[in-house]
Scaffold this motif. Structure first.
Motif, PDB file in Angstrom:
ATOM      1  N   GLU A 108     -46.970 -30.958  56.171  1.00  0.00           N
ATOM      2  CA  GLU A 108     -47.410 -32.127  56.938  1.00  0.00           C
ATOM      3  C   GLU A 108     -48.554 -32.846  56.234  1.00  0.00           C
ATOM      4  O   GLU A 108     -48.608 -34.073  56.217  1.00  0.00           O
ATOM      5  CB  GLU A 108     -47.787 -31.708  58.357  1.00  0.00           C
ATOM      6  N   THR A 109     -49.453 -32.095  55.621  1.00  0.00           N
ATOM      7  CA  THR A 109     -50.552 -32.696  54.858  1.00  0.00           C
ATOM      8  C   THR A 109     -50.000 -33.452  53.650  1.00  0.00           C
ATOM      9  O   THR A 109     -50.417 -34.581  53.371  1.00  0.00           O
ATOM     10  CB  THR A 109     -51.552 -31.618  54.405  1.00  0.00           C
ATOM     11  N   LEU A 110     -49.052 -32.846  52.955  1.00  0.00           N
ATOM     12  CA  LEU A 110     -48.437 -33.508  51.800  1.00  0.00           C
ATOM     13  C   LEU A 110     -47.760 -34.811  52.216  1.00  0.00           C
ATOM     14  O   LEU A 110     -47.887 -35.832  51.533  1.00  0.00           O
ATOM     15  CB  LEU A 110     -47.414 -32.588  51.133  1.00  0.00           C
ATOM     16  N   GLU A 111     -47.055 -34.782  53.328  1.00  0.00           N
ATOM     17  CA  GLU A 111     -46.379 -35.982  53.823  1.00  0.00           C
ATOM     18  C   GLU A 111     -47.375 -37.107  54.098  1.00  0.00           C
ATOM     19  O   GLU A 111     -47.141 -38.255  53.742  1.00  0.00           O
ATOM     20  CB  GLU A 111     -45.598 -35.660  55.099  1.00  0.00           C
ATOM     21  N   LEU A 112     -48.486 -36.771  54.735  1.00  0.00           N
ATOM     22  CA  LEU A 112     -49.513 -37.778  55.024  1.00  0.00           C
ATOM     23  C   LEU A 112     -50.106 -38.370  53.741  1.00  0.00           C
ATOM     24  O   LEU A 112     -50.377 -39.570  53.667  1.00  0.00           O
ATOM     25  CB  LEU A 112     -50.627 -37.182  55.879  1.00  0.00           C
ATOM     26  N   GLU A 113     -50.309 -37.522  52.737  1.00  0.00           N
ATOM     27  CA  GLU A 113     -50.876 -37.988  51.477  1.00  0.00           C
ATOM     28  C   GLU A 113     -49.873 -38.765  50.646  1.00  0.00           C
ATOM     29  O   GLU A 113     -50.242 -39.664  49.884  1.00  0.00           O
ATOM     30  CB  GLU A 113     -51.419 -36.795  50.680  1.00  0.00           C
ATOM     31  N   LEU A 114     -48.603 -38.437  50.786  1.00  0.00           N
ATOM     32  CA  LEU A 114     -47.555 -39.113  50.013  1.00  0.00           C
ATOM     33  C   LEU A 114     -47.224 -40.500  50.542  1.00  0.00           C
ATOM     34  O   LEU A 114     -46.878 -41.391  49.767  1.00  0.00           O
ATOM     35  CB  LEU A 114     -46.274 -38.277  50.041  1.00  0.00           C
ATOM     36  N   ARG A 115     -47.302 -40.672  51.838  1.00  0.00           N
ATOM     37  CA  ARG A 115     -46.882 -41.936  52.452  1.00  0.00           C
ATOM     38  C   ARG A 115     -47.512 -43.157  51.790  1.00  0.00           C
ATOM     39  O   ARG A 115     -46.789 -44.068  51.376  1.00  0.00           O
ATOM     40  CB  ARG A 115     -47.140 -41.908  53.956  1.00  0.00           C
ATOM     41  N   PRO A 116     -48.840 -43.230  51.662  1.00  0.00           N
ATOM     42  CA  PRO A 116     -49.416 -44.435  51.041  1.00  0.00           C
ATOM     43  C   PRO A 116     -49.025 -44.591  49.568  1.00  0.00           C
ATOM     44  O   PRO A 116     -48.872 -45.711  49.085  1.00  0.00           O
ATOM     45  CB  PRO A 116     -50.924 -44.264  51.198  1.00  0.00           C
ATOM     46  N   LYS A 117     -48.853 -43.483  48.856  1.00  0.00           N
ATOM     47  CA  LYS A 117     -48.438 -43.558  47.452  1.00  0.00           C
ATOM     48  C   LYS A 117     -47.019 -44.103  47.351  1.00  0.00           C
ATOM     49  O   LYS A 117     -46.720 -44.937  46.492  1.00  0.00           O
ATOM     50  CB  LYS A 117     -48.550 -42.187  46.779  1.00  0.00           C
ATOM     51  N   ARG A 118     -46.142 -43.617  48.211  1.00  0.00           N
ATOM     52  CA  ARG A 118     -44.760 -44.092  48.245  1.00  0.00           C
ATOM     53  C   ARG A 118     -44.720 -45.583  48.592  1.00  0.00           C
ATOM     54  O   ARG A 118     -44.019 -46.360  47.951  1.00  0.00           O
ATOM     55  CB  ARG A 118     -43.968 -43.284  49.271  1.00  0.00           C
ATOM     56  N   GLU A 119     -45.498 -45.967  49.605  1.00  0.00           N
ATOM     57  CA  GLU A 119     -45.534 -47.374  50.020  1.00  0.00           C
ATOM     58  C   GLU A 119     -46.062 -48.264  48.898  1.00  0.00           C
ATOM     59  O   GLU A 119     -45.536 -49.355  48.671  1.00  0.00           O
ATOM     60  CB  GLU A 119     -46.371 -47.527  51.287  1.00  0.00           C
ATOM     61  N   ALA A 120     -47.081 -47.809  48.179  1.00  0.00           N
ATOM     62  CA  ALA A 120     -47.633 -48.597  47.077  1.00  0.00           C
ATOM     63  C   ALA A 120     -46.612 -48.752  45.949  1.00  0.00           C
ATOM     64  O   ALA A 120     -46.445 -49.840  45.393  1.00  0.00           O
ATOM     65  CB  ALA A 120     -48.920 -47.957  46.552  1.00  0.00           C
ATOM     66  N   PHE A 121     -45.923 -47.671  45.619  1.00  0.00           N
ATOM     67  CA  PHE A 121     -44.949 -47.716  44.523  1.00  0.00           C
ATOM     68  C   PHE A 121     -43.822 -48.704  44.838  1.00  0.00           C
ATOM     69  O   PHE A 121     -43.391 -49.457  43.976  1.00  0.00           O
ATOM     70  CB  PHE A 121     -44.377 -46.314  44.263  1.00  0.00           C
ATOM     71  N   PHE A 122     -43.367 -48.687  46.084  1.00  0.00           N
ATOM     72  CA  PHE A 122     -42.233 -49.534  46.459  1.00  0.00           C
ATOM     73  C   PHE A 122     -42.665 -50.860  47.092  1.00  0.00           C
ATOM     74  O   PHE A 122     -41.830 -51.600  47.606  1.00  0.00           O
ATOM     75  CB  PHE A 122     -41.303 -48.771  47.413  1.00  0.00           C
ATOM     76  N   SER A 123     -43.942 -51.184  47.032  1.00  0.00           N
ATOM     77  CA  SER A 123     -44.454 -52.401  47.687  1.00  0.00           C
ATOM     78  C   SER A 123     -43.802 -53.704  47.216  1.00  0.00           C
ATOM     79  O   SER A 123     -43.748 -54.648  48.006  1.00  0.00           O
ATOM     80  CB  SER A 123     -45.972 -52.479  47.562  1.00  0.00           C
TER      81      SER A 123
END
Length: 146
Positions: A108-123
């Protein structure tokens, strides 16, 4: 093939897919390294988050690796207290693997940390474009498995 089309290879799907893939993989590896995980470990955790109580073979199948290669990954995650394994109910020779409470918390911690990185990459993509990209990549992936 004309000279113009061969010179403009940087606009071809294969080149672009490989280039974007390298960028994503490099970013991904850095993220996992900071988190103290390998890609294989993350994949096993993801498979178990999707469905608890898988056999070791089912985990290997879901992450696309040879079952023998998942043994060391399972052992590392077990030593770290992130997963547990027990004999499978239907076949005592097989192991059933599940996330521990600690493993679920880590996921769950990894998911929270990944979300903004994923969103930035695919922005650069709109939500519709993102859905289409996922659809097309899944189609290519399934086609390559046949």
């Amino acid at each position: 093939m004309s000279i113009e089309s061969s010179v403009n290879y940087t606009r071809h799907a294969g080149f672009l897919l490989a280039a974007v893939g390298r960028m994503a993989e490099s970013s991904w590896r850095r993220f996992l390294q900071v988190k103290g995980l390998t890609s294989a470990e993350f994949s096993v955790l993801a498979a178990l988050r999707a469905k608890q109580g898988l056999t070791q073979r089912a985990v290997a199948d879901s992450v696309g690796v040879d079952p023998r290669n998942v043994v060391a990954t399972v052992a590392r995650l077990t030593r770290r207290g992130l997963i547990t394994h027990s004999p499978a109910r239907r076949d005592g020779r097989a192991k059933t693997i599940a996330l521990t409470a600690r493993g679920l918390s880590r996921w769950e911690t990894l998911e929270l940390e990944l979300r903004p990185k994923r969103e930035a990459f695919f922005s650069p993509l709109t939500p519709t474009e993102m859905a289409e990209l996922e659809h097309l990549l899944l189609k290519l992936h399934k086609g390559s498995l046949q």
